[in-house]
Design a protein around this motif. Structure first.
Motif, PDB file in Angstrom:
ATOM      1  N   UNK A 198     -20.641  51.030   6.106  1.00 18.21           N
ATOM      2  CA  UNK A 198     -19.492  51.920   5.871  1.00 18.21           C
ATOM      3  C   UNK A 198     -19.775  53.023   4.855  1.00 18.21           C
ATOM      4  N   UNK A 199     -20.835  52.876   4.062  1.00 17.27           N
ATOM      5  CA  UNK A 199     -21.146  53.918   3.070  1.00 17.27           C
ATOM      6  C   UNK A 199     -21.813  55.127   3.709  1.00 17.27           C
ATOM      7  N   UNK A 200     -22.244  55.005   4.971  1.00 18.93           N
ATOM      8  CA  UNK A 200     -22.855  56.120   5.674  1.00 18.93           C
ATOM      9  C   UNK A 200     -21.999  56.570   6.834  1.00 18.93           C
ATOM     10  N   UNK A 201     -22.513  57.550   7.568  1.00 17.15           N
ATOM     11  CA  UNK A 201     -21.781  58.104   8.714  1.00 17.15           C
ATOM     12  C   UNK A 201     -22.702  58.190   9.921  1.00 17.15           C
ATOM     13  N   UNK A 202     -22.297  57.568  11.011  1.00 14.31           N
ATOM     14  CA  UNK A 202     -23.044  57.650  12.258  1.00 14.31           C
ATOM     15  C   UNK A 202     -22.695  58.938  12.993  1.00 14.31           C
ATOM     16  N   UNK A 203     -23.675  59.522  13.686  1.00 15.20           N
ATOM     17  CA  UNK A 203     -23.370  60.659  14.547  1.00 15.20           C
ATOM     18  C   UNK A 203     -24.086  60.510  15.883  1.00 15.20           C
TER      19      UNK A 203
END
Length: 252
Positions: A198-203
């Protein structure tokens, strides 16, 4: 950490008479310094919209670069709209006046001096191309629309006023190309990664076959703190190999 934004101003951009190059260049200048853009707005030469936009961003803590509209012709409104947004008058800046008089000498006119009238309290931005300065007010920085002038002026602002922010944020992006895959086939993996990190962002950026020489391609990646991105990418690669999906690193 302060967010960086940009206004790119001019009817000629919106009508297509000129192609914008500032967005890509500013993004590159920031990236080279470990910084990134949070937003970009394109605006025409509409004083009401300009004033409203400036009033909104001055109320924030964002660091803003504005390109275009600071000349002295009737279609240039940036200086006036900044002053109106701040509720201050335009005044002939003494340093700007000196630079303009040095540039034009006996050919200095009231019209040319108008280019040195900035909102009260402004600071000048040196222009190495023709010596006609831009100006800063707080964390807002206003430069001409000509790239040959604007880009070195932006670099000067970054290097003299924001060096303390360079490479300070723990932020990276990484991705792989997944071949012959539909986004729908990988939604479960995306959902699992988003929940796990959750601390990162998937794209996920799909390309149609017409863009890739006839083969379906999906760019799948993660952005955020380095340790999180590295862990997420290991999981992505392991999952792709387990599913038998071909993948490769994007070409740099």
């Amino acid at each position: 950490m302060s967010a960086f934004g940009a206004y790119i101003i001019g009817d000629e951009i919106l009508s297509g008479r000129r192609e914008d190059k500032h967005f890509a260049k500013l993004r590159a200048l920031l990236h080279a310094r470990g910084l990134r853009l949070a937003w970009v707005h394109y605006l025409g030469d509409d004083p009401r919209r300009l004033t409203e936009a400036f009033r909104h961003s001055f109320a924030s803590e964002d660091i803003v670069f504005s390109f275009g509209g600071i000349g002295a012709t009737p279609d240039d409104h940036t200086r006036q709209c900044v002053a109106q947004a701040l509720g201050v008058p335009l005044e002939l800046h003494p340093e700007a006046e000196a630079l303009i008089r040095a540039r034009f000498g006996e050919r200095t006119t009231a019209q040319r001096l108008e280019m040195g009238r900035f909102p009260r309290g402004a600071r000048i931005i040196p222009n190495p191309y023709n010596q006609i300065p831009g100006f800063s007010v707080g964390n807002h920085h206003f430069v001409p629309g000509f790239p040959v002038m604007a880009w070195p002026m932006i670099e000067w602002v970054l290097d003299t006023q924001y060096a303390h922010l360079f490479h300070r944020e723990d932020y990276v992006e990484d991705s792989v190309y997944v071949w012959d895959a539909h986004e729908g086939d990988l939604v479960d993996l995306m959902q699992a990664l988003t929940a796990r990190y959750p601390e990162g962002t998937l794209f996920s950026l799909p390309s149609v076959p017409e863009e890739t020489g006839g083969r379906r391609r999906l760019e799948l990646g993660f952005k955020g703190p380095r340790a999180i991105v590295e862990a997420a990418m290991r999981d992505i690669v392991a999952a792709l190999e387990k599913r038998g999906l071909p993948w490769e690193r994007p070409h740099s």
